[in-house]
Design a protein around this motif. Structure first.
Motif, PDB file in Angstrom:
ATOM      1  N   THR A   1       1.905   4.775   6.094  1.00 18.85           N
ATOM      2  CA  THR A   1       0.595   4.129   6.093  1.00 18.85           C
ATOM      3  C   THR A   1       0.244   3.575   7.477  1.00 18.85           C
ATOM      4  OG1 THR A   1       1.597   2.053   5.351  1.00 18.85           O
ATOM      5  CG2 THR A   1       0.705   3.523   3.653  1.00 18.85           C
ATOM      6  N   HIS A   2       1.041   3.914   8.467  1.00 15.97           N
ATOM      7  CA  HIS A   2       0.757   3.512   9.851  1.00 15.97           C
ATOM      8  C   HIS A   2       1.324   4.566  10.785  1.00 15.97           C
ATOM      9  CE1 HIS A   2       4.970   2.206  10.344  1.00 15.97           C
ATOM     10  NE2 HIS A   2       4.832   1.649   9.153  1.00 15.97           N
TER      11      HIS A   2
ATOM     12  N   LEU B   1      -3.541   8.858   9.643  1.00 14.61           N
ATOM     13  CA  LEU B   1      -2.583   9.004   8.537  1.00 14.61           C
ATOM     14  C   LEU B   1      -2.529  10.402   7.961  1.00 14.61           C
ATOM     15  CD1 LEU B   1      -3.463   5.704   6.612  1.00 14.61           C
ATOM     16  CD2 LEU B   1      -1.873   6.025   8.535  1.00 14.61           C
TER      17      LEU B   1
ATOM     18  N   PRO C   1      -7.539   2.883   3.042  1.00 15.49           N
ATOM     19  CA  PRO C   1      -7.809   3.487   4.347  1.00 15.49           C
ATOM     20  C   PRO C   1      -9.194   4.138   4.380  1.00 15.49           C
ATOM     21  CG  PRO C   1      -5.595   4.040   3.607  1.00 15.49           C
ATOM     22  CD  PRO C   1      -6.284   3.373   2.442  1.00 15.49           C
TER      23      PRO C   1
ATOM     24  N   PRO D   1       0.822  -1.204   0.000  1.00 13.66           N
ATOM     25  CA  PRO D   1       0.000   0.000   0.000  1.00 13.66           C
ATOM     26  C   PRO D   1       0.863   1.265   0.000  1.00 13.66           C
ATOM     27  CG  PRO D   1      -0.751  -1.554   1.670  1.00 13.66           C
ATOM     28  CD  PRO D   1       0.569  -2.045   1.182  1.00 13.66           C
TER      29      PRO D   1
ATOM     30  N   ASN E   1      -6.132   4.187   9.134  1.00 10.63           N
ATOM     31  CA  ASN E   1      -6.194   2.735   9.071  1.00 10.63           C
ATOM     32  C   ASN E   1      -6.723   2.251  10.413  1.00 10.63           C
ATOM     33  OD1 ASN E   1      -5.567   1.578   6.570  1.00 10.63           O
ATOM     34  ND2 ASN E   1      -3.375   1.955   6.834  1.00 10.63           N
TER      35      ASN E   1
ATOM     36  N   SER F   1      -4.516   7.085  -1.922  1.00  8.32           N
ATOM     37  CA  SER F   1      -4.088   5.728  -1.598  1.00  8.32           C
ATOM     38  C   SER F   1      -3.957   4.897  -2.870  1.00  8.32           C
ATOM     39  CB  SER F   1      -5.108   5.081  -0.656  1.00  8.32           C
ATOM     40  OG  SER F   1      -4.772   3.749  -0.377  1.00  8.32           O
TER      41      SER F   1
ATOM     42  N   LEU G   1       0.665   5.689   0.310  1.00 10.31           N
ATOM     43  CA  LEU G   1      -0.091   6.901   0.596  1.00 10.31           C
ATOM     44  C   LEU G   1       0.738   8.064   0.076  1.00 10.31           C
ATOM     45  CD1 LEU G   1      -2.741   7.772   1.894  1.00 10.31           C
ATOM     46  CD2 LEU G   1      -1.484   8.169   4.027  1.00 10.31           C
TER      47      LEU G   1
END
Length: 296
Positions: free
Chosen positions: A157-158, A288, A238, A80, A217, A106, A82
């Motif tokens: 992404t986290h 995010l 997300p 993934p 997420n 995304s 972003l």
């Protein structure tokens, strides 16, 4: 490249922006342009870039310049993505996409989604990197698509903030290398009678307010540990939430308020804050991106 631009424009909040020094369509065209001749301005975090384009150039080759290197995870095939993206036409300077005036976009890191040139430019880059990418017009171009210049920021992404010591009477959250969380609810954890929000990772980004659009997420589990919903599988994008709109469950909207980008939240919610027929739930939410219209 047509694929990524079409996807991004379809989902972006398109607002007109300022482009300094657009190319002059009447200027004589004689030389191929080089990406290092383009000046990128406005490097402030979260602000829309500006592009100063030299006149009288032909943009006929794909080129990429790394404007700064990130220090996050290295990007691998199929993962993934972003991305914050700002793009203009190199034919007339018109703005094609500006996700800095909205939420990031995304994608998956795949050539069939991004185009081979942009895929090659991003593969192996690290989260936090900013690139300037030039893509020529397609060779087969029935729609008359122009060459384009894109400034792209690779976002996490986290959660990426500072870890906070966990409380002993809360569910235990463990995360995989890619950030995917799992939740263990011990026998010592009391079912919530009101909404409880605990910060597991404290981010340093923009604060969420009423009216903010937020990208997260999340994983939601029932009190017996069953995963009820999650945005973590690669094929699931997300979640986007407008705080205060009532379009998402109250546990998420209320839990996000006043939190910051980069944070990870542990939310314990009674059934009345989520789904009355599922009983109390536990959510792990990674914030995010945030866009608050009044700040644009």
């Amino acid at each position: 490249m047509r694929r990524v631009i079409a996807l991004a424009i379809a989902g972006a909040l398109m607002l007109s922006g300022c482009v300094s020094g657009p190319p002059d369509a009447s200027a004589s065209v004689s030389a191929s342009g080089n990406v290092d001749e383009i000046t990128v301005g406005n490097a402030d975090d979260g602000k829309s870039p500006t592009l100063d384009i030299p006149e009288g150039k032909v943009w006929d080759t794909a080129q990429t310049e790394v404007l700064w290197e990130g220090d996050g995870d290295q990007l691998v095939d199929g993962q993934p993505l972003l991305l914050d993206m700002y793009g203009i036409s190199l034919a007339d300077g018109s703005e094609l996409i500006n996700s800095y005036k909205g939420l990031a976009r995304s994608f998956l890191l795949a050539p069939e989604l991004l185009g081979q040139d942009l895929y090659d430019a991003l593969l192996g880059a690290r989260v936090g990197t900013r690139i300037l990418h030039v893509s020529p017009a397609p060779a087969d171009n029935p729609d008359g698509e122009p060459p384009i210049a894109l400034v792209i920021d690779v976002l996490p992404t986290h959660a990426v903030g500072t870890a906070v010591d966990p409380l002993s009477d809360m569910p235990v959250v463990t995360t995989a290398a890619d950030g995917t969380p799992s939740v263990t609810i011990g026998s010592n954890v009391q079912q919530p009678t009101d909404l409880q929000v605990v910060t597991l990772v404290q981010g340093a980004g923009e604060q969420v307010r009423t009216g903010s659009f937020v990208m997260v997420n999340f994983t939601m589990v029932s009190w017996d540990g069953e995963v009820l919903d999650s945005s973590w599988p690669e094929e699931v994008a997300p979640l986007e939430v407008e705080v205060g709109s009532g379009q998402s469950i109250q546990a998420i909207e209320d839990g996000l308020l006043d939190q910051t980008v980069g944070s990870q939240l542990l939310i314990l919610a009674p059934a009345s804050y989520a789904y009355p027929d599922k009983g109390p739930v536990v959510l792990v939410v990674d914030i995010l991106d945030v866009f608050t219209p009044e700040d644009s």
